[in-house]
Design a protein around this motif. Structure first.
Motif, mmCIF file in Angstrom:
data_model
loop_
_atom_site.group_PDB
_atom_site.id
_atom_site.type_symbol
_atom_site.label_atom_id
_atom_site.label_comp_id
_atom_site.label_asym_id
_atom_site.label_seq_id
_atom_site.Cartn_x
_atom_site.Cartn_y
_atom_site.Cartn_z
ATOM 1 N N ASP A 14 0.843 -1.205 0.000
ATOM 2 C CA ASP A 14 0.000 0.000 0.000
ATOM 3 C C ASP A 14 0.876 1.251 0.000
ATOM 4 O O ASP A 14 0.624 2.203 -0.736
ATOM 5 C CB ASP A 14 -0.921 0.024 1.222
ATOM 6 N N TYR A 15 1.905 1.249 0.833
ATOM 7 C CA TYR A 15 2.830 2.372 0.886
ATOM 8 C C TYR A 15 3.505 2.578 -0.472
ATOM 9 O O TYR A 15 3.583 3.705 -0.972
ATOM 10 C CB TYR A 15 3.890 2.130 1.969
ATOM 11 N N CYS A 16 3.985 1.497 -1.073
ATOM 12 C CA CYS A 16 4.657 1.594 -2.375
ATOM 13 C C CYS A 16 3.712 2.123 -3.447
ATOM 14 O O CYS A 16 4.123 2.885 -4.324
ATOM 15 C CB CYS A 16 5.211 0.238 -2.798
ATOM 16 N N SER A 17 2.458 1.739 -3.376
ATOM 17 C CA SER A 17 1.467 2.204 -4.339
ATOM 18 C C SER A 17 1.266 3.715 -4.229
ATOM 19 O O SER A 17 1.250 4.430 -5.243
ATOM 20 C CB SER A 17 0.144 1.471 -4.103
ATOM 21 N N LYS A 92 16.441 12.328 -9.736
ATOM 22 C CA LYS A 92 16.074 11.831 -8.409
ATOM 23 C C LYS A 92 14.727 11.102 -8.462
ATOM 24 O O LYS A 92 14.571 10.029 -7.876
ATOM 25 C CB LYS A 92 16.006 12.982 -7.407
ATOM 26 N N GLU A 93 13.768 11.682 -9.170
ATOM 27 C CA GLU A 93 12.433 11.064 -9.258
ATOM 28 C C GLU A 93 12.508 9.710 -9.969
ATOM 29 O O GLU A 93 11.887 8.743 -9.531
ATOM 30 C CB GLU A 93 11.457 11.985 -9.993
ATOM 31 N N MET A 94 13.281 9.629 -11.045
ATOM 32 C CA MET A 94 13.393 8.370 -11.778
ATOM 33 C C MET A 94 14.107 7.311 -10.935
ATOM 34 O O MET A 94 13.733 6.137 -10.977
ATOM 35 C CB MET A 94 14.119 8.584 -13.106
ATOM 36 N N SER A 95 15.103 7.724 -10.153
ATOM 37 C CA SER A 95 15.796 6.764 -9.302
ATOM 38 C C SER A 95 14.874 6.275 -8.177
ATOM 39 O O SER A 95 14.866 5.096 -7.844
ATOM 40 C CB SER A 95 17.084 7.377 -8.773
ATOM 41 N N GLU A 96 14.073 7.185 -7.613
ATOM 42 C CA GLU A 96 13.108 6.776 -6.582
ATOM 43 C C GLU A 96 12.039 5.861 -7.170
ATOM 44 O O GLU A 96 11.596 4.918 -6.516
ATOM 45 C CB GLU A 96 12.461 8.001 -5.937
ATOM 46 N N LEU A 97 11.629 6.137 -8.405
ATOM 47 C CA LEU A 97 10.634 5.295 -9.072
ATOM 48 C C LEU A 97 11.184 3.888 -9.282
ATOM 49 O O LEU A 97 10.491 2.897 -9.021
ATOM 50 C CB LEU A 97 10.224 5.920 -10.404
ATOM 51 N N ALA A 98 12.432 3.781 -9.722
ATOM 52 C CA ALA A 98 13.047 2.465 -9.926
ATOM 53 C C ALA A 98 13.169 1.706 -8.602
ATOM 54 O O ALA A 98 12.845 0.516 -8.530
ATOM 55 C CB ALA A 98 14.416 2.629 -10.576
#
Length: 128
Positions: A14-17, A92-98
């Motif tokens: 849920d958190y990851c979503s 940063k956003e793309m690395s957090e997304l990965a």
């Protein structure tokens, strides 16, 4: 794996979503003037659940159900214009997304493996 572990993995999914939605919103608004990036704090989620512990025995710990509204999304107060328009850094956003995707897949796989094992036991074809 026991039921409380599965419940914790479900909460983590849920958190990851929610984290994925926040990251996607940041990426979508990279060109929006004066947009402030948002983030969700895992520490806030942990603190919320730690304050809601219920025990039936001093040796047992269980977490209450968590819903999406308990997750705290906050605006990043950083004033740096990293993209030239706002404070969203695409790298940063793309690395957090990965990273978030890997965590989500791991949790999903563990839950799926548990239920496949349980299904095998029910069918009489294996051990849990």
């Amino acid at each position: 794996m026991n039921t409380p572990t599965i419940k914790l993995l479900e909460k983590f999914i849920d958190y990851c979503s929610v984290k994925n939605k926040v990251i996607s919103k940041n990426i979508a608004n990279i060109g929006t003037e004066n947009y402030r990036r948002e983030d969700i704090s895992f520490q806030n989620m942990l603190d919320t659940n730690m304050n809601q512990l219920r025990t039936s025995n001093p040796k047992h710990i269980s977490f209450l159900p968590m819903n999406e509204s308990q997750l705290q999304i906050y605006k990043d107060k950083g004033m740096e214009n990293l993209s030239g328009v706002n404070n969203v850094d695409i790298d940063k956003e793309m690395s957090e997304l990965a990273s978030n995707t890997i965590l989500f897949r791991f949790s999903s796989k563990k839950i799926g493996d548990y239920y496949r094992g349980l299904q095998n036991v029910i069918k009489g074809g294996g051990k849990l």
